[in-house]
Enzyme design. Structure first.
Site, PDB file in Angstrom:
ATOM      1  CE1 TYR A   1      -4.169  -1.805   0.391  1.00  0.00           C
ATOM      2  CE2 TYR A   1      -2.829  -3.235   1.785  1.00  0.00           C
ATOM      3  CZ  TYR A   1      -3.983  -3.010   1.062  1.00  0.00           C
ATOM      4  OH  TYR A   1      -4.960  -3.971   0.998  1.00  0.00           O
TER       5      TYR A   1
ATOM      6  CD  GLU B   1      -1.805 -12.272 -10.759  1.00  0.00           C
ATOM      7  OE1 GLU B   1      -0.815 -11.558 -10.432  1.00  0.00           O
ATOM      8  OE2 GLU B   1      -2.940 -11.784 -10.950  1.00  0.00           O
TER       9      GLU B   1
END
Length: 179
Positions: A108, A171
């Site tokens: 973040y 992924e």
């Protein structure tokens, strides 16, 4: 001037992580992708739209999602996107998020630093970034699942942590180190 009622159209895509509701506008732009049509953020769009049996307008989105779930790394720029109701800050945050490659994560704070740089500001709040990600109307395509906490924990996800973990594993990200 265009006349007549303009409504969104929606249909579902069955994915390995559950049903995804695709919502497109009259210009065939994807405006929302949601994990569950009963969720508050998509219910209004679905209720104000019509279920569209003809899948032709959804073909690009279906092809993109199919490629993603087949292990490919399609680009968001391959789709006509129109995330509605977004502030300039949210759009900028989502744009920055598109730079996080398939199979990678960012924090973040790293994303906040990137957005601050894009704004020409010295800093940006990681909390504001988290708020922008929570309102992401196009999860998976705008990959908010690729954002983790600064102390390298999985963090939140409006689709649920199980889905976030699944998407990251899919992924190739080592999720066990993030739990």
């Amino acid at each position: 001037m265009k006349g007549g009622l303009r409504v969104n159209r929606f249909n579902d895509f069955l994915s390995p992580i559950g049903r995804l509701t695709m919502i497109i506008n009259q210009d065939d732009e994807l405006v929302r992708l949601s994990f569950d049509a009963t969720r508050k953020y998509s219910q209004q769009a679905v209720c104000s739209g019509v279920y569209w049996k003809d899948l032709a307008p959804f073909e690009e989105v279906i092809a993109w999602l199919s490629a993603y779930f087949d292990g490919q790394a399609p680009k968001a720029t391959d789709l006509e996107l129109n995330p509605q109701g977004a502030s300039d800050f949210r759009l900028l945050t989502w744009q920055a998020l598109l730079n996080v490659p398939y199979g990678h994560v960012t924090t973040y704070q790293q994303l906040a630093d990137e957005v601050a740089k894009m704004q020409g500001r010295p800093s940006q709040s990681a909390q504001a970034i988290g708020n922008a990600l929570r309102s992401n109307p196009l999860p998976i395509i705008i990959p908010c699942h690729r954002v983790i906490t600064s102390d390298h924990r999985l963090g939140g996800y409006h689709g649920g942590q199980d889905r976030k973990a699944w998407l990251l594993r899919h992924e190739g990200v080592d999720v066990d180190s993030l739990l």
